[in-house]
Design a protein around this motif. Sequence first.
Motif, PDB file in Angstrom:
ATOM      1  N   ALA A  35      99.472  26.275  92.915  1.00  0.00           N
ATOM      2  CA  ALA A  35      99.414  25.377  91.756  1.00  0.00           C
ATOM      3  C   ALA A  35      98.341  25.836  90.773  1.00  0.00           C
ATOM      4  N   ARG A  36      97.176  26.229  91.290  1.00  0.00           N
ATOM      5  CA  ARG A  36      96.091  26.701  90.409  1.00  0.00           C
ATOM      6  C   ARG A  36      96.486  27.991  89.700  1.00  0.00           C
ATOM      7  N   LEU A  37      97.158  28.893  90.384  1.00  0.00           N
ATOM      8  CA  LEU A  37      97.625  30.129  89.746  1.00  0.00           C
ATOM      9  C   LEU A  37      98.672  29.837  88.673  1.00  0.00           C
ATOM     10  N   THR A  38      99.550  28.891  88.967  1.00  0.00           N
ATOM     11  CA  THR A  38     100.581  28.526  87.982  1.00  0.00           C
ATOM     12  C   THR A  38      99.942  27.941  86.729  1.00  0.00           C
ATOM     13  N   VAL A  39      98.978  27.068  86.889  1.00  0.00           N
ATOM     14  CA  VAL A  39      98.289  26.472  85.738  1.00  0.00           C
ATOM     15  C   VAL A  39      97.514  27.535  84.965  1.00  0.00           C
ATOM     16  N   ALA A  40      96.840  28.421  85.690  1.00  0.00           N
ATOM     17  CA  ALA A  40      96.092  29.490  85.012  1.00  0.00           C
ATOM     18  C   ALA A  40      97.028  30.415  84.250  1.00  0.00           C
ATOM     19  N   TYR A  41      98.154  30.764  84.840  1.00  0.00           N
ATOM     20  CA  TYR A  41      99.123  31.638  84.173  1.00  0.00           C
ATOM     21  C   TYR A  41      99.712  30.946  82.947  1.00  0.00           C
ATOM     22  N   ALA A  42     100.036  29.664  83.077  1.00  0.00           N
ATOM     23  CA  ALA A  42     100.571  28.911  81.937  1.00  0.00           C
ATOM     24  C   ALA A  42      99.527  28.827  80.812  1.00  0.00           C
ATOM     25  N   GLY A  43      98.283  28.609  81.169  1.00  0.00           N
ATOM     26  CA  GLY A  43      97.216  28.577  80.165  1.00  0.00           C
ATOM     27  C   GLY A  43      97.049  29.914  79.466  1.00  0.00           C
ATOM     28  N   ALA A  44      97.119  30.998  80.239  1.00  0.00           N
ATOM     29  CA  ALA A  44      97.017  32.327  79.643  1.00  0.00           C
ATOM     30  C   ALA A  44      98.180  32.600  78.703  1.00  0.00           C
ATOM     31  N   MET A  45      99.388  32.161  79.079  1.00  0.00           N
ATOM     32  CA  MET A  45     100.567  32.351  78.222  1.00  0.00           C
ATOM     33  C   MET A  45     100.441  31.555  76.932  1.00  0.00           C
ATOM     34  N   VAL A  46      99.980  30.320  77.024  1.00  0.00           N
ATOM     35  CA  VAL A  46      99.798  29.489  75.819  1.00  0.00           C
ATOM     36  C   VAL A  46      98.739  30.119  74.915  1.00  0.00           C
ATOM     37  N   GLY A  47      97.638  30.555  75.501  1.00  0.00           N
ATOM     38  CA  GLY A  47      96.588  31.210  74.712  1.00  0.00           C
ATOM     39  C   GLY A  47      97.091  32.472  74.035  1.00  0.00           C
ATOM     40  N   THR A  48      97.866  33.263  74.747  1.00  0.00           N
ATOM     41  CA  THR A  48      98.429  34.487  74.175  1.00  0.00           C
ATOM     42  C   THR A  48      99.376  34.164  73.024  1.00  0.00           C
TER      43      THR A  48
END
Length: 138
Positions: free
Chosen positions: A6-19
């Motif tokens: 779950a933490r990896l999914t949230v971090a990946y989603a945050g990185a995608m939104v930031g990108t």
Amino acid sequence: MSSIRARLTVAYAGAMVGTMIVFGIALWSARRASSYEEPARHVLAEATVARNIIREEEAAGRPVTMLRDTLVGPTISRTVAKMFDGVQDYILILDQNGRMLYGSDAVTNPNKLSDDDRALLQTAAIAAPATGVGQVFM
């Protein structure tokens, strides 16, 4: 406590939104910069034509300005004015003191340009450098 997945999914989603936000800002600024290039080229071409008309008249020994009224001061000659009358764009020709020698129909017609806008245009034209790139006002 959440799982590692779950933490990896949230971090990946945050990185995608930031990108995506950074990409959107970069794309917006590039398009905005390029949107001024075409009008700048058009204005430069029109200014070059106007300058060449005046230089050709001077080279031929014909007067570019004439004094019709001592109260108004010099104005552009009729032959030069006729050459500029066919242009639909904003043409403003000033003398070295900032006095308007010629204004195209787009400049002098109150239905196309208000008095305040005309004064702003003339002020910007006086402040603009004689050589180099012009300015874009919004």
